[in-house]
Design a protein around this motif. Structure first.
Motif, PDB file in Angstrom:
ATOM      1  N   ASP A  76      57.586  39.511 -44.904  1.00 15.58           N
ATOM      2  CA  ASP A  76      56.178  39.623 -44.508  1.00 15.58           C
ATOM      3  C   ASP A  76      56.101  39.880 -43.006  1.00 15.58           C
ATOM      4  O   ASP A  76      56.448  39.016 -42.204  1.00 15.58           O
ATOM      5  CB  ASP A  76      55.444  38.337 -44.870  1.00 15.58           C
ATOM      6  N   SER A  77      55.648  41.066 -42.619  1.00 14.47           N
ATOM      7  CA  SER A  77      55.591  41.422 -41.199  1.00 14.47           C
ATOM      8  C   SER A  77      54.589  40.566 -40.427  1.00 14.47           C
ATOM      9  O   SER A  77      54.643  40.493 -39.199  1.00 14.47           O
ATOM     10  CB  SER A  77      55.250  42.904 -41.035  1.00 14.47           C
ATOM     11  N   GLN A  78      53.664  39.917 -41.119  1.00 14.13           N
ATOM     12  CA  GLN A  78      52.682  39.049 -40.462  1.00 14.13           C
ATOM     13  C   GLN A  78      53.253  37.657 -40.166  1.00 14.13           C
ATOM     14  O   GLN A  78      52.685  36.911 -39.381  1.00 14.13           O
ATOM     15  CB  GLN A  78      51.430  38.903 -41.346  1.00 14.13           C
ATOM     16  N   CYS A  79      54.342  37.331 -40.798  1.00 17.10           N
ATOM     17  CA  CYS A  79      54.938  36.008 -40.647  1.00 17.10           C
ATOM     18  C   CYS A  79      55.982  36.041 -39.527  1.00 17.10           C
ATOM     19  O   CYS A  79      56.890  36.867 -39.545  1.00 17.10           O
ATOM     20  CB  CYS A  79      55.592  35.579 -41.952  1.00 17.10           C
ATOM     21  N   PRO A  80      55.851  35.140 -38.557  1.00 13.77           N
ATOM     22  CA  PRO A  80      56.843  35.123 -37.470  1.00 13.77           C
ATOM     23  C   PRO A  80      58.200  34.609 -37.966  1.00 13.77           C
ATOM     24  O   PRO A  80      58.297  34.000 -39.022  1.00 13.77           O
ATOM     25  CB  PRO A  80      56.238  34.136 -36.470  1.00 13.77           C
TER      26      PRO A  80
END
Length: 113
Positions: free
Chosen positions: A73-77
């Motif tokens: 998930d690119s939104q998850c750091p």
């Protein structure tokens, strides 16, 4: 480290399947190494290290290391987490032939056990 002769699963909790890869750095090694995280057999969470890898001897059973975890998930750091090396299995046949299976456990899972 041991050489696995049977194909049975090494028990362990179902751990953090949302993680896709992990990055680890070693003292004296110029660049960090990133590994795909595998879940399932032969242990609940593991990475593969080639027999010929320069870093294979840097993993020690029982050692706790800081590792950076990535999700798909690119939104998850990314998450930096303490990780215990649970086992190291030398695979000489089957799907992972030519690799060491390095079993991992997140620190929160180790503390709960």
């Amino acid at each position: 480290m041991f050489i696995r002769k049977s194909r049975e699963k090494i028990p362990g909790p179902a751990e953090h399947r949302e993680f896709e890869s992990v990055e680890v750095s070693f003292d004296g090694v110029e660049c960090s190494h990133q590994f795909r995280i595998w879940n399932g057999e032969p242990c609940s969470m593991f990475v593969l290290v080639k027999h010929s890898s320069e870093i294979k001897d840097r993993f020690k059973v029982g050692e706790v290391m800081k590792m950076k975890y990535y999700t798909n998930d690119s939104q998850c750091p990314t998450k930096m987490m303490d990780t215990k090396i649970q086992q190291i299995i030398k695979e000489e046949q089957g799907r992972f032939r030519g690799h060491y299976v390095v079993g991992l456990a997140l620190a929160e899972s180790v503390q709960a056990a």
